[in-house]
Design a protein around this motif. Sequence first.
Motif, PDB file in Angstrom:
ATOM      1  N   HIS A 160      37.791  33.984  47.060  1.00 22.23           N
ATOM      2  CA  HIS A 160      37.734  35.385  46.659  1.00 22.23           C
ATOM      3  C   HIS A 160      37.599  35.507  45.149  1.00 22.23           C
ATOM      4  O   HIS A 160      38.122  34.703  44.399  1.00 22.23           O
ATOM      5  N   ASP A 161      36.900  36.553  44.710  1.00 24.19           N
ATOM      6  CA  ASP A 161      36.722  36.815  43.287  1.00 24.19           C
ATOM      7  C   ASP A 161      37.960  37.526  42.761  1.00 24.19           C
ATOM      8  O   ASP A 161      37.950  38.721  42.467  1.00 24.19           O
ATOM      9  N   LEU A 162      39.055  36.782  42.634  1.00 27.80           N
ATOM     10  CA  LEU A 162      40.280  37.357  42.094  1.00 27.80           C
ATOM     11  C   LEU A 162      40.044  37.793  40.659  1.00 27.80           C
ATOM     12  O   LEU A 162      39.299  37.156  39.921  1.00 27.80           O
ATOM     13  N   ASN A 163      40.694  38.890  40.246  1.00 29.43           N
ATOM     14  CA  ASN A 163      40.610  39.237  38.837  1.00 29.43           C
ATOM     15  C   ASN A 163      41.477  38.246  38.052  1.00 29.43           C
ATOM     16  O   ASN A 163      42.283  37.518  38.638  1.00 29.43           O
ATOM     17  N   PRO A 164      41.327  38.168  36.725  1.00 29.47           N
ATOM     18  CA  PRO A 164      42.004  37.135  35.941  1.00 29.47           C
ATOM     19  C   PRO A 164      43.527  37.120  36.094  1.00 29.47           C
ATOM     20  O   PRO A 164      44.134  36.047  36.091  1.00 29.47           O
ATOM     21  N   ILE A 165      44.145  38.288  36.225  1.00 29.05           N
ATOM     22  CA  ILE A 165      45.603  38.332  36.350  1.00 29.05           C
ATOM     23  C   ILE A 165      46.023  37.787  37.714  1.00 29.05           C
ATOM     24  O   ILE A 165      46.975  36.994  37.823  1.00 29.05           O
ATOM     25  N   GLU A 166      45.336  38.173  38.769  1.00 24.45           N
ATOM     26  CA  GLU A 166      45.639  37.654  40.102  1.00 24.45           C
ATOM     27  C   GLU A 166      45.413  36.146  40.138  1.00 24.45           C
ATOM     28  O   GLU A 166      46.187  35.408  40.761  1.00 24.45           O
ATOM     29  N   GLU A 167      44.365  35.693  39.466  1.00 24.04           N
ATOM     30  CA  GLU A 167      44.085  34.263  39.402  1.00 24.04           C
ATOM     31  C   GLU A 167      45.224  33.531  38.701  1.00 24.04           C
ATOM     32  O   GLU A 167      45.678  32.470  39.155  1.00 24.04           O
ATOM     33  N   ALA A 168      45.713  34.099  37.598  1.00 27.96           N
ATOM     34  CA  ALA A 168      46.817  33.482  36.857  1.00 27.96           C
ATOM     35  C   ALA A 168      48.080  33.414  37.709  1.00 27.96           C
ATOM     36  O   ALA A 168      48.797  32.405  37.711  1.00 27.96           O
ATOM     37  N   LEU A 169      48.365  34.476  38.458  1.00 23.76           N
ATOM     38  CA  LEU A 169      49.541  34.488  39.328  1.00 23.76           C
ATOM     39  C   LEU A 169      49.406  33.454  40.441  1.00 23.76           C
ATOM     40  O   LEU A 169      50.388  32.818  40.836  1.00 23.76           O
ATOM     41  N   ALA A 170      48.173  33.269  40.937  1.00 20.56           N
ATOM     42  CA  ALA A 170      47.943  32.274  41.986  1.00 20.56           C
ATOM     43  C   ALA A 170      48.184  30.864  41.444  1.00 20.56           C
ATOM     44  O   ALA A 170      48.785  30.021  42.118  1.00 20.56           O
TER      45      ALA A 170
END
Length: 289
Positions: free
Chosen positions: A120-130
């Motif tokens: 999924h194309d997570l936004n940068p903040i969601e990516e960082a949390l992941a």
Amino acid sequence: MVKSVLGRGVGALLPEESQDDADRFFMCDVDKISTNPNQPRSHFDEEKLQQLADSIQEKGIIQPLLVTRKASNRYVLIAGERRLRAARMLGHEEVPVVVMEEGDDRESLELALIENIQRHDLNPIEEALAYTRLMEEFNLTQEDVAKKVGRQRSTITNVLRLLQLPESVRNDVICGTISEGHARVLLRVKDDPDRLQDVRDRIIKDQLSVRATERICTQQPQSDAQPADKVKRPSPEELPKSYCAAVVNQLTNQLHTKVRIVQQGKRGRLEIEYYSSDDLDRLLSLLST
């Protein structure tokens, strides 16, 4: 093993011959599936979700959702929340699922999370949390995460740094109000909350580019305080400080940029800052009216 199966879909999570496919793959009632509270994605683009729904309407759900079995014949989603949401938008009562049993090994669960990040194309903040979840739940280093998701370690480090921003600015990134590039620049002033908020507001109000934002953040803030032995005593011919401050304040409010008066006896100069060619054109237009 993890690296070799990335990109192969949920089929890579399942042994090839050691289980009954009927027990692991079936059509499941959407009302029996709960979303994962640890899902890294928190913002779903409505337009992209509608595009996915249109695709499902035409071709169906090609990739099954990945779930775990819970009590009372219910399931918790591991991967596939966008597909589940799109199916519900279409009024589908059932979706194809693959069940990952509670007894599946830890490596498979780790792989499921990595697959969720990559698909999924997570936004940068969601990516960082992941990435943070991967490191905390599976005791991984940034180097480990970089290898598992196929990215440079510097990329992981830079994305994780965005979590140092205040929640309000992180929400701006999630909603697309400011870009990841703007957010990276704001990290330079993260220790000065008032200045950070001021620059953030100017990015939105004046639609500043990332480069213009960089110029603002690299400027040294003016200090009002001076050591007592270095306080400059105005000459009798200089304008009063209170008058200069009032003029600066008035011009700043009118021009929406930094203004400064520099006095040299009876003479002086008025300095007006601009941050891009577009900003200069804006100021020229205001001053020529």
